[in-house]
Motif scaffolding. Structure first.
Motif, PDB file in Angstrom:
ATOM      1  N   ILE A  16      72.201   9.473  18.639  1.00  0.00           N
ATOM      2  CA  ILE A  16      71.346  10.486  18.008  1.00  0.00           C
ATOM      3  C   ILE A  16      71.553  11.784  18.780  1.00  0.00           C
ATOM      4  O   ILE A  16      71.350  11.833  19.997  1.00  0.00           O
ATOM      5  N   ILE A  17      71.976  12.815  18.064  1.00  0.00           N
ATOM      6  CA  ILE A  17      72.267  14.101  18.700  1.00  0.00           C
ATOM      7  C   ILE A  17      71.163  15.079  18.324  1.00  0.00           C
ATOM      8  O   ILE A  17      70.893  15.291  17.137  1.00  0.00           O
ATOM      9  N   LEU A  18      70.532  15.655  19.329  1.00  0.00           N
ATOM     10  CA  LEU A  18      69.488  16.648  19.063  1.00  0.00           C
ATOM     11  C   LEU A  18      70.099  18.029  19.149  1.00  0.00           C
ATOM     12  O   LEU A  18      70.614  18.424  20.200  1.00  0.00           O
ATOM     13  N   GLY A  19      70.067  18.787  18.061  1.00  0.00           N
ATOM     14  CA  GLY A  19      70.533  20.168  18.078  1.00  0.00           C
ATOM     15  C   GLY A  19      71.930  20.339  17.517  1.00  0.00           C
ATOM     16  O   GLY A  19      72.846  19.595  17.853  1.00  0.00           O
ATOM     17  N   ALA A  20      72.062  21.343  16.655  1.00  0.00           N
ATOM     18  CA  ALA A  20      73.354  21.633  16.019  1.00  0.00           C
ATOM     19  C   ALA A  20      73.873  22.995  16.468  1.00  0.00           C
ATOM     20  O   ALA A  20      74.260  23.821  15.661  1.00  0.00           O
ATOM     21  N   ASP A  37      79.108   6.058  14.786  1.00  0.00           N
ATOM     22  CA  ASP A  37      78.024   6.386  13.865  1.00  0.00           C
ATOM     23  C   ASP A  37      77.007   7.287  14.575  1.00  0.00           C
ATOM     24  O   ASP A  37      76.384   6.872  15.549  1.00  0.00           O
ATOM     25  N   CYS A  38      76.892   8.524  14.101  1.00  0.00           N
ATOM     26  CA  CYS A  38      75.938   9.421  14.759  1.00  0.00           C
ATOM     27  C   CYS A  38      75.176  10.226  13.710  1.00  0.00           C
ATOM     28  O   CYS A  38      75.585  10.315  12.546  1.00  0.00           O
ATOM     29  N   VAL A  39      74.062  10.800  14.151  1.00  0.00           N
ATOM     30  CA  VAL A  39      73.305  11.703  13.277  1.00  0.00           C
ATOM     31  C   VAL A  39      72.891  12.897  14.130  1.00  0.00           C
ATOM     32  O   VAL A  39      72.592  12.749  15.316  1.00  0.00           O
ATOM     33  N   ILE A  40      72.928  14.079  13.521  1.00  0.00           N
ATOM     34  CA  ILE A  40      72.444  15.275  14.215  1.00  0.00           C
ATOM     35  C   ILE A  40      71.089  15.643  13.624  1.00  0.00           C
ATOM     36  O   ILE A  40      70.942  15.739  12.395  1.00  0.00           O
ATOM     37  N   LEU A  41      70.107  15.840  14.502  1.00  0.00           N
ATOM     38  CA  LEU A  41      68.776  16.280  14.066  1.00  0.00           C
ATOM     39  C   LEU A  41      68.599  17.717  14.514  1.00  0.00           C
ATOM     40  O   LEU A  41      68.636  18.012  15.712  1.00  0.00           O
ATOM     41  N   PRO A 149      66.435   3.474  22.887  1.00  0.00           N
ATOM     42  CA  PRO A 149      65.731   4.759  22.857  1.00  0.00           C
ATOM     43  C   PRO A 149      65.465   5.195  21.419  1.00  0.00           C
ATOM     44  O   PRO A 149      66.194   4.806  20.504  1.00  0.00           O
ATOM     45  N   SER A 150      64.431   5.968  21.237  1.00  0.00           N
ATOM     46  CA  SER A 150      64.177   6.507  19.904  1.00  0.00           C
ATOM     47  C   SER A 150      63.670   7.935  20.032  1.00  0.00           C
ATOM     48  O   SER A 150      63.284   8.386  21.114  1.00  0.00           O
ATOM     49  N   VAL A 151      63.703   8.611  18.919  1.00  0.00           N
ATOM     50  CA  VAL A 151      63.291  10.022  18.891  1.00  0.00           C
ATOM     51  C   VAL A 151      62.258  10.184  17.793  1.00  0.00           C
ATOM     52  O   VAL A 151      62.481   9.758  16.653  1.00  0.00           O
ATOM     53  N   THR A 152      61.121  10.770  18.135  1.00  0.00           N
ATOM     54  CA  THR A 152      60.146  11.081  17.084  1.00  0.00           C
ATOM     55  C   THR A 152      60.460  12.482  16.563  1.00  0.00           C
ATOM     56  O   THR A 152      60.766  13.395  17.331  1.00  0.00           O
ATOM     57  N   VAL A 153      60.390  12.617  15.255  1.00  0.00           N
ATOM     58  CA  VAL A 153      60.897  13.820  14.601  1.00  0.00           C
ATOM     59  C   VAL A 153      59.903  14.297  13.552  1.00  0.00           C
ATOM     60  O   VAL A 153      59.410  13.502  12.740  1.00  0.00           O
ATOM     61  N   ARG A 154      59.644  15.611  13.587  1.00  0.00           N
ATOM     62  CA  ARG A 154      58.796  16.200  12.542  1.00  0.00           C
ATOM     63  C   ARG A 154      59.712  16.785  11.470  1.00  0.00           C
ATOM     64  O   ARG A 154      60.584  17.601  11.770  1.00  0.00           O
ATOM     65  N   ASP A 159      53.589  12.897   8.495  1.00  0.00           N
ATOM     66  CA  ASP A 159      53.608  12.299   9.823  1.00  0.00           C
ATOM     67  C   ASP A 159      55.038  12.311  10.372  1.00  0.00           C
ATOM     68  O   ASP A 159      56.002  12.241   9.615  1.00  0.00           O
ATOM     69  N   PRO A 160      55.171  12.367  11.700  1.00  0.00           N
ATOM     70  CA  PRO A 160      56.507  12.301  12.284  1.00  0.00           C
ATOM     71  C   PRO A 160      57.189  10.979  11.945  1.00  0.00           C
ATOM     72  O   PRO A 160      56.523   9.975  11.713  1.00  0.00           O
ATOM     73  N   VAL A 161      58.507  11.012  11.911  1.00  0.00           N
ATOM     74  CA  VAL A 161      59.271   9.788  11.668  1.00  0.00           C
ATOM     75  C   VAL A 161      60.021   9.435  12.952  1.00  0.00           C
ATOM     76  O   VAL A 161      60.065  10.208  13.904  1.00  0.00           O
ATOM     77  N   ARG A 162      60.618   8.241  12.955  1.00  0.00           N
ATOM     78  CA  ARG A 162      61.274   7.777  14.189  1.00  0.00           C
ATOM     79  C   ARG A 162      62.720   7.384  13.906  1.00  0.00           C
ATOM     80  O   ARG A 162      63.003   6.659  12.944  1.00  0.00           O
ATOM     81  N   TRP A 163      63.622   7.909  14.726  1.00  0.00           N
ATOM     82  CA  TRP A 163      65.033   7.514  14.684  1.00  0.00           C
ATOM     83  C   TRP A 163      65.328   6.692  15.926  1.00  0.00           C
ATOM     84  O   TRP A 163      64.895   7.038  17.026  1.00  0.00           O
ATOM     85  N   GLN A 164      66.115   5.647  15.733  1.00  0.00           N
ATOM     86  CA  GLN A 164      66.431   4.777  16.877  1.00  0.00           C
ATOM     87  C   GLN A 164      67.950   4.711  17.068  1.00  0.00           C
ATOM     88  O   GLN A 164      68.688   4.700  16.069  1.00  0.00           O
ATOM     89  N   GLY A 165      68.393   4.676  18.315  1.00  0.00           N
ATOM     90  CA  GLY A 165      69.840   4.651  18.564  1.00  0.00           C
ATOM     91  C   GLY A 165      70.180   3.880  19.825  1.00  0.00           C
ATOM     92  O   GLY A 165      69.295   3.308  20.480  1.00  0.00           O
ATOM     93  N   ARG A 166      71.466   3.857  20.165  1.00  0.00           N
ATOM     94  CA  ARG A 166      71.876   3.277  21.454  1.00  0.00           C
ATOM     95  C   ARG A 166      71.778   4.343  22.540  1.00  0.00           C
ATOM     96  O   ARG A 166      71.430   4.072  23.685  1.00  0.00           O
TER      97      ARG A 166
END
Ligand code: FAD
Length: 422
Positions: A16-20, A37-41, A149-154, A159-166
């Motif tokens: 999970i990548i925070l920031g673009a 497999d990745c996602v950018i938030l 680890p996970s990331v809570t995201v607005r 309500d915030p959602v949760r992303w989970q990754g390695r």
């Protein structure tokens, strides 16, 4: 509901990548191309992402990294090679063709917002996943052993959602969620206030000289840096606490012309200021750049003053280091490179920081950094207490004389190597 907590897992990714910004998008592109497999938030809306004008001077190594990963189309087509700087003082002016000195490398001038737009287009074109208007609130369980680890995201009003990754890569800048989520005491923070402030101006006007201009004046420093054929960045040293809007465009141009000695060396091309921002020159480095399965890159890892144009270049370099290390861990089960990531990245940060501070002393009167005897500036901890000397701050020599830079080939070679190097 606790805004930092969220219930069921909304999405998963290996990384999970925070920031673009440059760091997150280079990392995402390299991982994506390697089949990770990745996602950018990204907190910003899509429309806002490609409009933030900041950096422009890309080092030769940055271009090599982008070349290596097939990410350099735009800058190869539209970037401008740059190789000269000009110093102006009350003793006259001199120019250094730095691409013919040192390692023989120059910069490519390519505005950061264009690079970000290219990187985004490439990432999405390759099927990369990105969520806009997705503000990370907190990274959880980065150091929780078996719990991923996970990331809570607005993502809106809900309500915030949760992303989970390695793994989580914190590429969300100095004020992002990655830094905020590291518990107090888990990493050291080396923060040095350099005591100098700049008013950064972006002018809708062609460059006024074919070089980076550095003017040393009794009223304070002024700088000139090309961005495109129609846009130029200027800097004016200003008093701490100055409001960015307290002078008219005409007053600012008058001040720029005075400090850049336009009467002696030619007028500046004037135009509307598109952007004004005051920033205090400081450096703010974490050590290590890791907390469990959370890794930091770019400004989230180390914010340096823009005095030597290193931030975006470090961001790209670190993104490549981190991508290689994550790939080795995820695909080959080897965590050696991940374990060594922080030390490797900090070696480059330290070098860039040392040169940035050298530049600040060259261009400003900095009493705190230029004491009569050489002392090591101290780290300022989060609480503002003075603490031990920072290892990111080597003892600074006396203010290097511009005359030495003008006359000594050895000094010029050193300058050229540091100026373009990361
Ligand atoms: P950023 O570019 O800041 O990107 C971080 C991203 O994270 C942003 O898109 C942001 O919206 C997003 N984000 C933030 N918080 C969250 C959150 N909670 N959740 C999700 N997303 C979030 N460097 C150079 O190398 N050369 C130069 O010439 C140069 N000139 C500069 C001139 C100026 C005026 C300034 C201010 C800086 C300059 N820099 C320069 C520094 C350079 O711009 C930065 O170092 C660079 O942007 C760092 O890239 P990054 O990807 O780490 O962070």
């Amino acid at each position: 509901m606790d805004s930092q907590r969220a219930g069921a897992v909304h999405g998963t990714a290996e990384v999970i990548i925070l920031g673009a910004g440059p760091a997150g998008l280079v990392l995402g592109n390299i991982l994506r191309a390697a089949g990770v497999d990745c996602v950018i938030l990204e907190r910003a809306a899509r429309a806002d992402l490609g409009t933030r004008a900041r950096a422009g001077f890309l080092a030769a190594n940055t271009v090599r990294v982008l070349d290596r990963h097939d990410l350099s189309d735009g800058l190869r087509r539209h970037g401008q090679p740059h190789s000269t700087c000009e110093f102006r003082t009350d003793g006259g002016r001199f120019r250094l063709d730095y691409a013919s000195l040192g390692r023989g490398e120059g910069h490519t001038v390519y505005p950061q917002q264009y690079l970000v737009a290219d990187l985004l287009a490439h990432y999405e074109g390759a099927g990369g996943r990105i969520r806009f208007a997705a503000e990370a609130l907190a990274v959880r369980d980065a150091d929780a052993g078996r719990t991923p680890p996970s990331v809570t995201v607005r993502t809106g009003d809900g309500d915030p959602v949760r992303w989970q990754g390695r793994y989580v890569a914190g590429c969300d800048g100095r004020h992002g969620a990655a830094r905020r989520s590291i518990p107090p005491g888990a990493v050291r923070r080396h923060r040095i206030d350099l005591g100098v402030s700049w008013l950064g101006l972006l002018a809708e006007a062609p460059p006024s000289l074919d070089a980076v201009g550095y003017a040393v004046h009794s009223r304070g420093f002024a700088g000139h840096m090309a961005r495109t054929a129609q846009v130029t960045r200027y800097y004016l040293q200003c008093a701490r606490g100055t409001a960015a809007v307290d002078r008219s465009d005409a007053q600012l141009w008058d001040e720029l012309e005075l400090r850049m000695r336009a009467a002696d060396h030619g007028p500046l091309h004037r135009g509307r200021f598109l952007q004004r921002a005051v920033f205090d020159l400081e450096s703010d480095v974490l050590e290590p750049l890791r907390h469990g399965s959370l890794f930091l890159a770019g400004d989230a890892a180390s914010l340096l003053s823009p005095s030597a144009a290193k931030g975006a270049n470090l961001a790209v370099l670190e993104a490549e280091l981190l991508a290689d290390a994550l790939f080795a861990a995820l695909r080959h089960g080897s965590t050696d490179a991940l374990d060594g990531y922080s030390a490797r990245a900090l070696t480059h940060v330290r070098q860039a920081q040392r040169f940035s501070q050298w530049m600040i002393r060259l261009l400003h009167d900095v009493p705190d950094l230029a004491p009569a005897t050489d002392t090591v500036p101290t780290t300022v901890s989060d609480s503002g207490d003075r603490s031990e000397p920072s290892p990111y701050h080597t003892p600074l020599q006396r203010r290097p004389c511009l005359d030495t830079l003008r006359t000594s080939r050895a000094e010029q070679d050193w300058f050229a190597e540091q100026y373009v190097g990361v």
